[in-house]
Design a protein around this motif. Sequence first.
Motif, PDB file in Angstrom:
ATOM      1  N   PRO A   1      13.672  72.004  33.965  1.00 42.92           N
ATOM      2  CA  PRO A   1      12.316  72.080  34.490  1.00 42.92           C
ATOM      3  C   PRO A   1      11.646  70.713  34.470  1.00 42.92           C
ATOM      4  O   PRO A   1      11.832  69.918  33.548  1.00 42.92           O
ATOM      5  CB  PRO A   1      11.634  73.049  33.511  1.00 42.92           C
ATOM      6  N   ALA A   2      10.855  70.426  35.482  1.00 39.63           N
ATOM      7  CA  ALA A   2      10.284  69.092  35.646  1.00 39.63           C
ATOM      8  C   ALA A   2       9.399  68.695  34.479  1.00 39.63           C
ATOM      9  O   ALA A   2       9.330  67.534  34.122  1.00 39.63           O
ATOM     10  CB  ALA A   2       9.500  69.033  36.952  1.00 39.63           C
ATOM     11  N   LYS A   3       8.698  69.657  33.856  1.00 38.75           N
ATOM     12  CA  LYS A   3       7.761  69.322  32.797  1.00 38.75           C
ATOM     13  C   LYS A   3       8.287  69.708  31.416  1.00 38.75           C
ATOM     14  O   LYS A   3       7.523  69.871  30.486  1.00 38.75           O
ATOM     15  CB  LYS A   3       6.425  70.023  33.054  1.00 38.75           C
ATOM     16  N   ALA A   4       9.606  69.843  31.320  1.00 37.29           N
ATOM     17  CA  ALA A   4      10.180  70.245  30.040  1.00 37.29           C
ATOM     18  C   ALA A   4       9.979  69.160  28.992  1.00 37.29           C
ATOM     19  O   ALA A   4       9.960  67.975  29.294  1.00 37.29           O
ATOM     20  CB  ALA A   4      11.676  70.519  30.207  1.00 37.29           C
ATOM     21  N   ALA A   5       9.838  69.587  27.751  1.00 43.43           N
ATOM     22  CA  ALA A   5       9.694  68.644  26.643  1.00 43.43           C
ATOM     23  C   ALA A   5      11.001  67.888  26.453  1.00 43.43           C
ATOM     24  O   ALA A   5      12.082  68.403  26.722  1.00 43.43           O
ATOM     25  CB  ALA A   5       9.336  69.398  25.369  1.00 43.43           C
ATOM     26  N   PRO A   6      10.943  66.638  25.994  1.00 47.04           N
ATOM     27  CA  PRO A   6      12.168  65.871  25.756  1.00 47.04           C
ATOM     28  C   PRO A   6      13.062  66.577  24.741  1.00 47.04           C
ATOM     29  O   PRO A   6      12.580  67.171  23.767  1.00 47.04           O
ATOM     30  CB  PRO A   6      11.642  64.543  25.196  1.00 47.04           C
ATOM     31  N   ALA A   7      14.355  66.518  24.991  1.00 44.04           N
ATOM     32  CA  ALA A   7      15.296  67.163  24.092  1.00 44.04           C
ATOM     33  C   ALA A   7      15.375  66.408  22.770  1.00 44.04           C
ATOM     34  O   ALA A   7      15.404  65.183  22.740  1.00 44.04           O
ATOM     35  CB  ALA A   7      16.671  67.229  24.733  1.00 44.04           C
ATOM     36  N   LYS A   8      15.405  67.164  21.683  1.00 45.45           N
ATOM     37  CA  LYS A   8      15.558  66.571  20.362  1.00 45.45           C
ATOM     38  C   LYS A   8      17.007  66.583  19.899  1.00 45.45           C
ATOM     39  O   LYS A   8      17.325  66.081  18.824  1.00 45.45           O
ATOM     40  CB  LYS A   8      14.704  67.346  19.351  1.00 45.45           C
ATOM     41  N   GLY A   9      17.864  67.164  20.723  1.00 45.78           N
ATOM     42  CA  GLY A   9      19.253  67.319  20.328  1.00 45.78           C
ATOM     43  C   GLY A   9      20.143  66.163  20.729  1.00 45.78           C
ATOM     44  O   GLY A   9      19.690  65.113  21.160  1.00 45.78           O
ATOM     45  N   SER A  10      21.445  66.380  20.561  1.00 46.45           N
ATOM     46  CA  SER A  10      22.456  65.370  20.840  1.00 46.45           C
ATOM     47  C   SER A  10      23.497  65.923  21.803  1.00 46.45           C
ATOM     48  O   SER A  10      23.646  67.132  21.956  1.00 46.45           O
ATOM     49  CB  SER A  10      23.160  64.942  19.548  1.00 46.45           C
ATOM     50  N   LEU A  11      24.210  65.012  22.436  1.00 52.08           N
ATOM     51  CA  LEU A  11      25.319  65.358  23.311  1.00 52.08           C
ATOM     52  C   LEU A  11      26.593  64.715  22.774  1.00 52.08           C
ATOM     53  O   LEU A  11      26.564  63.588  22.271  1.00 52.08           O
ATOM     54  CB  LEU A  11      25.072  64.862  24.730  1.00 52.08           C
ATOM     55  N   VAL A  12      27.699  65.434  22.878  1.00 51.24           N
ATOM     56  CA  VAL A  12      29.015  64.865  22.584  1.00 51.24           C
ATOM     57  C   VAL A  12      29.840  65.042  23.849  1.00 51.24           C
ATOM     58  O   VAL A  12      30.305  66.140  24.152  1.00 51.24           O
ATOM     59  CB  VAL A  12      29.685  65.544  21.377  1.00 51.24           C
ATOM     60  N   ILE A  13      29.994  63.952  24.592  1.00 53.59           N
ATOM     61  CA  ILE A  13      30.626  63.982  25.909  1.00 53.59           C
ATOM     62  C   ILE A  13      32.042  63.463  25.758  1.00 53.59           C
ATOM     63  O   ILE A  13      32.261  62.276  25.483  1.00 53.59           O
ATOM     64  CB  ILE A  13      29.817  63.133  26.904  1.00 53.59           C
ATOM     65  N   ILE A  14      33.016  64.353  25.963  1.00 51.82           N
ATOM     66  CA  ILE A  14      34.421  64.076  25.640  1.00 51.82           C
ATOM     67  C   ILE A  14      35.215  63.933  26.936  1.00 51.82           C
ATOM     68  O   ILE A  14      35.078  64.731  27.861  1.00 51.82           O
ATOM     69  CB  ILE A  14      34.998  65.229  24.789  1.00 51.82           C
ATOM     70  N   GLY A  15      36.075  62.918  26.990  1.00 58.05           N
ATOM     71  CA  GLY A  15      36.783  62.604  28.222  1.00 58.05           C
ATOM     72  C   GLY A  15      37.937  63.503  28.578  1.00 58.05           C
ATOM     73  O   GLY A  15      38.599  63.295  29.589  1.00 58.05           O
ATOM     74  N   GLY A  16      38.199  64.543  27.790  1.00 58.10           N
ATOM     75  CA  GLY A  16      39.302  65.462  28.058  1.00 58.10           C
ATOM     76  C   GLY A  16      40.461  65.248  27.093  1.00 58.10           C
ATOM     77  O   GLY A  16      40.545  64.238  26.396  1.00 58.10           O
TER      78      GLY A  16
END
Length: 397
Positions: A15-30
């Motif tokens: 959503p355009a007005k969503a609050a900033p995420a406080k979480g983390s991402l773990v992006i794995i290359g496979g």
Amino acid sequence: MARPAAGAPLLKAAPAKAAPAKGSLVIIGGNLRPANGAVWERIVKLAGGKGAGIAVFASASGNPERSGKSLVELLNSYGAKAFFVPVAVKLAGSDYQAAADDPQLAQAVRNAGGAFFSGGDQSRITRALRHEDGSNTRVLDAVWDMYRRGGVIAGSSAGAAIMSSTMFNRPRTVLATLKLGVADGQEITEGLGFVGNDVFVDQHLLVRGRFARMLPAMLAKGYKLGLGIDEDSAMVVSASREVEIIGYKGALVLDLAGASVHEGAFNIDNVRVSYLDNGDRFNIATHAFTPAADKADGKLDPSRPYYREPLFSADILGNATVVDLMSKLIDSDQPEAIGITLGSPNGVQPDLGFEFRFTRTADSVGYQSAYNDAYSIYNVRLDIRPILIRRPLYQYK
């Protein structure tokens, strides 16, 4: 609903007005190995530590039940309390559309400390978690709520592709992508956008030479920054948008802020390319690089180069070739390194190849580990131009 302007990243994912995420991402290359404790343990830690609930989405898999079961067991072996989310197009005997809007299932996901998306076909993830009109299902809204509250979203391969608001959908080979480009709704489509609308993400990056295919996709959608992660490795993105590399190999940062594109076949100048090795950090907001602790005192001295011969590769799209060439360049007396790529005489546009010219600039800097020959390389210039391949290739006499 109005369509986004041409060249702009898609915006449906959040959503355009969503609050900033406080979480983390773990992006794995496979191809994340079960024994790669650095990555698995980080996922569990970010989800809340021992006993943390992690929702496992095997939505991309061709066999979701089997894949989901294996991932649940693996995460639990690292201390999590993972559970399978039965929202998958290929899940036998299940109505994935009904499951994706089930209030109780959505609440279970919302209450979890993290979510893990498996590899497979990324279009199955978006198909399972979005309605036909493009709106979010209840389960996808729950994933976003969990992330904004401070949870972690991890994804491998297809699960990494969905992290940006644009993802590859039915891509051609890397070389064919350079030759023919990409089109919305065909080679590229909408991802879920967890990393934000300003960063493009790709995976299996070095093993499959995919760094080159990122460029046409980024140009088509107006991205200035791209992050590509290799296999058995991960980019951990914090709420402050600090990226840390962990795992077996590393990641490339592609910066198009100062790039210029020429007419005709794919032809681009002044791409800034950086290689982040294990332990390195990069801030998306400030573009600041920080080498890992084992490299902090290993800044290379240009007056004392190790390599002293011309640098060239006949297969720049080969397995990790780009990093090998950049590593030699940053520790060389040579001002540039050149790689080329050409395809089969029976392939698309067989007379068209490409030259990749890497150049050290005043901003280029390298670091070497105190324990091995691993390098971190920041701000190397890359120019790509089309070249004519004369057919047939004759034997030298």
